[in-house]
Design an enzyme around this catalytic site. Structure first.
Site, PDB file in Angstrom:
ATOM      1  N   HIS A   1       0.691  -1.274  -0.018  1.00  0.00           N
ATOM      2  CA  HIS A   1      -0.177  -0.114  -0.153  1.00  0.00           C
ATOM      3  C   HIS A   1       0.612   1.170   0.060  1.00  0.00           C
ATOM      4  O   HIS A   1       2.350   1.543   0.270  1.00  0.00           O
ATOM      5  CB  HIS A   1      -1.183   0.068   1.788  1.00  0.00           C
ATOM      6  CG  HIS A   1      -1.867  -1.150   1.395  1.00  0.00           C
ATOM      7  ND1 HIS A   1      -3.251  -0.373   1.501  1.00  0.00           N
ATOM      8  CD2 HIS A   1      -2.031  -2.043   0.477  1.00  0.00           C
ATOM      9  CE1 HIS A   1      -4.469  -2.019   1.815  1.00  0.00           C
ATOM     10  NE2 HIS A   1      -3.144  -2.448   0.569  1.00  0.00           N
TER      11      HIS A   1
ATOM     12  N   GLU B   1       0.549   3.910   1.786  1.00  0.00           N
ATOM     13  CA  GLU B   1       1.471   4.109   3.383  1.00  0.00           C
ATOM     14  C   GLU B   1       2.589   3.568   3.325  1.00  0.00           C
ATOM     15  O   GLU B   1       3.668   3.376   3.571  1.00  0.00           O
ATOM     16  CB  GLU B   1       0.269   4.352   4.534  1.00  0.00           C
ATOM     17  CG  GLU B   1      -1.039   4.832   4.076  1.00  0.00           C
ATOM     18  CD  GLU B   1      -1.965   4.893   3.265  1.00  0.00           C
ATOM     19  OE1 GLU B   1      -2.402   5.294   3.134  1.00  0.00           O
ATOM     20  OE2 GLU B   1      -1.526   3.825   2.180  1.00  0.00           O
TER      21      GLU B   1
ATOM     22  N   CYS C   1      -6.145   2.127   5.533  1.00  0.00           N
ATOM     23  CA  CYS C   1      -6.718   0.796   5.802  1.00  0.00           C
ATOM     24  C   CYS C   1      -6.790   0.699   7.103  1.00  0.00           C
ATOM     25  O   CYS C   1      -5.534   1.406   7.617  1.00  0.00           O
ATOM     26  CB  CYS C   1      -6.772   0.296   4.769  1.00  0.00           C
ATOM     27  SG  CYS C   1      -5.360  -0.324   4.373  1.00  0.00           S
TER      28      CYS C   1
ATOM     29  N   CYS D   1      -2.487   0.206   7.234  1.00  0.00           N
ATOM     30  CA  CYS D   1      -2.029   0.921   7.131  1.00  0.00           C
ATOM     31  C   CYS D   1      -2.146   1.872   8.249  1.00  0.00           C
ATOM     32  O   CYS D   1      -0.564   2.766   9.165  1.00  0.00           O
ATOM     33  CB  CYS D   1      -2.308   2.136   6.558  1.00  0.00           C
ATOM     34  SG  CYS D   1      -1.676   0.834   4.573  1.00  0.00           S
TER      35      CYS D   1
END
Length: 181
Positions: free
Chosen positions: A78, A80, A108, A111
């Site tokens: 992801h 992040e 999310c 993260c």
């Protein structure tokens, strides 16, 4: 005379304060624009999802990432997470002390956990998890599952080997040269 001096001083201070706030807001906007640009780049390059992130320390970008889940075949890639890895590598540290994260979407659960472990000073986000859900990135289910006990979760969780595993914690507790975090 004292009153005119105070008024002049206060007027000058207000101008400076206003100018400083505007400059700071321009910088914040610029960093968020960079995160959003990374999200658009990810869409154009077919890297994964429409997510981008930058990490800033002392007014400079030290970490960047855009979602690469499908291009890297990695569900943890992801924006992040990749930006945190990049920034930590840049800082030669496992924490983001004094850093600010700018991300194109509300993080999310994975993260969010990584952000808390990294301990930045602040997080700015643009779109919401509801916005992401409308495009098929719905993590409400994961947020719900986190609050359940292992026995209540949809994926089966079974505990085993606890006694043996506790040895690692015991050794950690006894270790005198550990790096705490």
């Amino acid at each position: 005379m004292c009153n005119s001096f105070n008024k002049k001083f206060l007027d000058e201070a207000a101008k400076h304060w206003s100018s400083s706030e505007e400059k700071n807001q321009e910088q914040v906007d610029s960093f968020m624009k960079e995160a959003i640009d990374l999200s658009l780049k990810g869409v154009e390059n077919n890297d994964g999802g429409p997510f981008g992130c930058v990490i800033v320390k002392d007014g400079k970008i030290i970490g960047k990432g855009n979602n690469r889940v499908t291009s890297n075949q990695d569900p943890t890639a992801h924006a992040e997470i990749l930006a945190i890895r990049d920034a930590c590598s840049h800082l030669d540290s496992h924490q983001l002390d004094g850093c600010v994260i700018y991300t194109s979407c509300e993080p999310c659960p994975m993260c969010l956990g990584a952000i808390y472990w990294a301990r930045p000073e602040k997080v700015f986000f643009a779109s919401t998890r509801e916005d992401a859900a409308k495009s098929g990135f719905d993590d409400a289910f994961i947020f719900e599952q986190i609050g359940l006990t292992p026995g209540e979760r949809n994926i089966e969780f079974r505990q085993m080997g606890r006694k043996e595993a506790l040895q690692a914690f015991e050794r950690w507790d006894e270790k005198e040269d550990k790096t705490e975090y």
